[in-house]
Design a protein around this motif. Structure first.
Motif, PDB file in Angstrom:
ATOM      1  N   ASP A  49     -37.648 -15.845  43.623  1.00 30.97           N
ATOM      2  CA  ASP A  49     -37.048 -14.508  43.630  1.00 30.97           C
ATOM      3  C   ASP A  49     -35.540 -14.588  43.876  1.00 30.97           C
ATOM      4  O   ASP A  49     -35.104 -15.150  44.882  1.00 30.97           O
ATOM      5  N   ILE A  50     -34.749 -13.980  42.990  1.00 31.55           N
ATOM      6  CA  ILE A  50     -33.290 -14.083  43.048  1.00 31.55           C
ATOM      7  C   ILE A  50     -32.668 -12.916  43.812  1.00 31.55           C
ATOM      8  O   ILE A  50     -31.739 -13.092  44.601  1.00 31.55           O
ATOM      9  N   HIS A  51     -33.157 -11.706  43.591  1.00 28.30           N
ATOM     10  CA  HIS A  51     -32.674 -10.516  44.301  1.00 28.30           C
ATOM     11  C   HIS A  51     -31.146 -10.422  44.333  1.00 28.30           C
ATOM     12  O   HIS A  51     -30.537 -10.230  45.386  1.00 28.30           O
ATOM     13  N   GLY A  52     -30.528 -10.577  43.185  1.00 28.31           N
ATOM     14  CA  GLY A  52     -29.091 -10.342  43.090  1.00 28.31           C
ATOM     15  C   GLY A  52     -28.209 -11.448  43.631  1.00 28.31           C
ATOM     16  O   GLY A  52     -27.002 -11.253  43.766  1.00 28.31           O
ATOM     17  N   CYS A  53     -28.757 -12.616  43.913  1.00 26.87           N
ATOM     18  CA  CYS A  53     -27.952 -13.743  44.415  1.00 26.87           C
ATOM     19  C   CYS A  53     -27.477 -14.594  43.229  1.00 26.87           C
ATOM     20  O   CYS A  53     -27.909 -15.748  43.043  1.00 26.87           O
ATOM     21  N   ALA A  54     -26.589 -14.034  42.425  1.00 26.10           N
ATOM     22  CA  ALA A  54     -26.170 -14.697  41.188  1.00 26.10           C
ATOM     23  C   ALA A  54     -25.401 -15.981  41.445  1.00 26.10           C
ATOM     24  O   ALA A  54     -25.578 -16.977  40.734  1.00 26.10           O
ATOM     25  N   ASN A  55     -24.515 -15.980  42.438  1.00 27.40           N
ATOM     26  CA  ASN A  55     -23.755 -17.196  42.734  1.00 27.40           C
ATOM     27  C   ASN A  55     -24.679 -18.333  43.156  1.00 27.40           C
ATOM     28  O   ASN A  55     -24.516 -19.486  42.743  1.00 27.40           O
TER      29      ASN A  55
END
Length: 329
Positions: free
Chosen positions: A9-15
């Motif tokens: 799950d990434i949940h907006g952690c693009a970096n």
């Protein structure tokens, strides 16, 4: 492809996602992350909570559309569809997913980050319909929360594939319906009701009368043998023995089935398989945990040595409360 990298799950952690892809040998080619021999598979929940939701969605969609990745739907993508879709006349509701304080809070960061890009957000909502609920390959399986073979077989028969359409979305708003059960089970997991008059309050303050359960428990006897959620059961509850009716509600995942990967469950500690053929790869990246991937080749038995991850450390400077400070491992 020589192998697959299944990403939690990434949940907006693009970096953080970019660092993990870099660590695994993916490189940008014409603006799209690719690996010369492998394909990424995203477990869903790309949106909500994190600081770079829009960037994460663009990165993931670009990879999927160019064949560098595949993806399954998470409950947060499903929630977004329901939240942004008006209910049909006569239903007694304005939207399929109620606009209440809890639901507003869960999608708040996503809507705020797309506030200046409404056309893009509408395009992503349409794209969500193209995301399958599951991947069932010969050597492995991927689903966001729970592999229920019976429900999946019936869904395939009714839908002719692995994706939902708008009619199915509307039908799923009734949790007791077949569509509601498919979406709740595959994207949120299975649960059991606590004994009459008993409830638990999670770390998020939400009071629950149910607890999430494993779909792979072997010969369980008590609640402790089947509970699978971030919030533990009180010891006196964990010791309660399963009734025959509760036992029949549980799903089993046989050891001779292909390895299956899930996200969703906010694991912590050092990544390792849950069972010889079951792995959870959600290790709470957006809560300063780990963004984890499993590097799947052709093994039948999953190994702790195939997990790779990026640790997400809390920013040292309080002026940047939503920045991502990640360290590759």
């Amino acid at each position: 492809m020589a192998g697959y990298d299944i990403i939690g799950d990434i949940h907006g952690c693009a970096n953080t996602l970019q660092r993990l892809l870099d660590q695994m040998g993916y490189r940008k080619v014409n603006g799209v992350y690719r690996h010369p021999k492998r394909q990424a598979i995203f477990i869903g929940d790309i949106i909500d909570r994190g600081p770079r939701i829009r960037e994460a969605l663009h990165l993931v969609r670009d990879m999927v559309e160019h064949g560098a990745a595949r993806i399954v739907m998470g409950n947060h993508e499903y929630n977004a569809l329901g939240y942004c879709t008006r209910a049909r006349p006569g239903s007694g509701k304005q939207f399929l997913r109620e606009h209440n304080p809890r639901h507003d809070r869960l999608i708040k960061e996503t809507l705020e980050q797309f506030d200046a890009y409404p056309h893009e957000w509408n395009e992503f909502l349409e794209w969500f319909y193209t995301i399958p609920l599951f991947i069932d390959d010969e050597d492995f399986r991927v689903v966001h929360a729970c592999w229920d073979q019976d429900l999946i077989d019936k869904f395939r028969q009714s839908q002719g594939g692995a994706c939902i359409d708008e009619d199915f979305l509307h039908a799923s708003a009734a949790i007791e319906s077949f569509a509601g059960q498919v979406m709740d089970t595959l994207l949120r997991g299975t649960d059991l009701r606590l004994p009459e008059g008993m409830s638990i309050t999670g770390k998020d303050g939400y009071v629950r009368e149910f607890f999430r359960t494993k779909f792979w428990a072997d010969d369980p006897k008590t609640y402790a043998d089947v509970v699978f959620q971030p919030d533990p059961l009180p010891p006196e509850v964990a010791r309660i023995e399963l009734t025959d009716a509760e036992y029949r509600q549980l799903i089993t995942y046989p050891l001779d089935a292909p390895p299956v990967f899930v996200g969703h469950y906010w694991m912590d500690g050092k990544p390792a398989p849950l069972k010889a053929n079951v792995a959870c790869i959600d290790y709470s990246a957006v809560k300063y945990g780990k963004l984890v991937a499993y590097r799947m080749d052709d093994e039948d038995v999953l190994s702790k040595d195939k997990f790779v991850w990026v640790d997400v450390d809390r920013p040292e400077q309080p002026d940047y409360p939503t920045s991502e400070d990640s360290v590759a491992r």
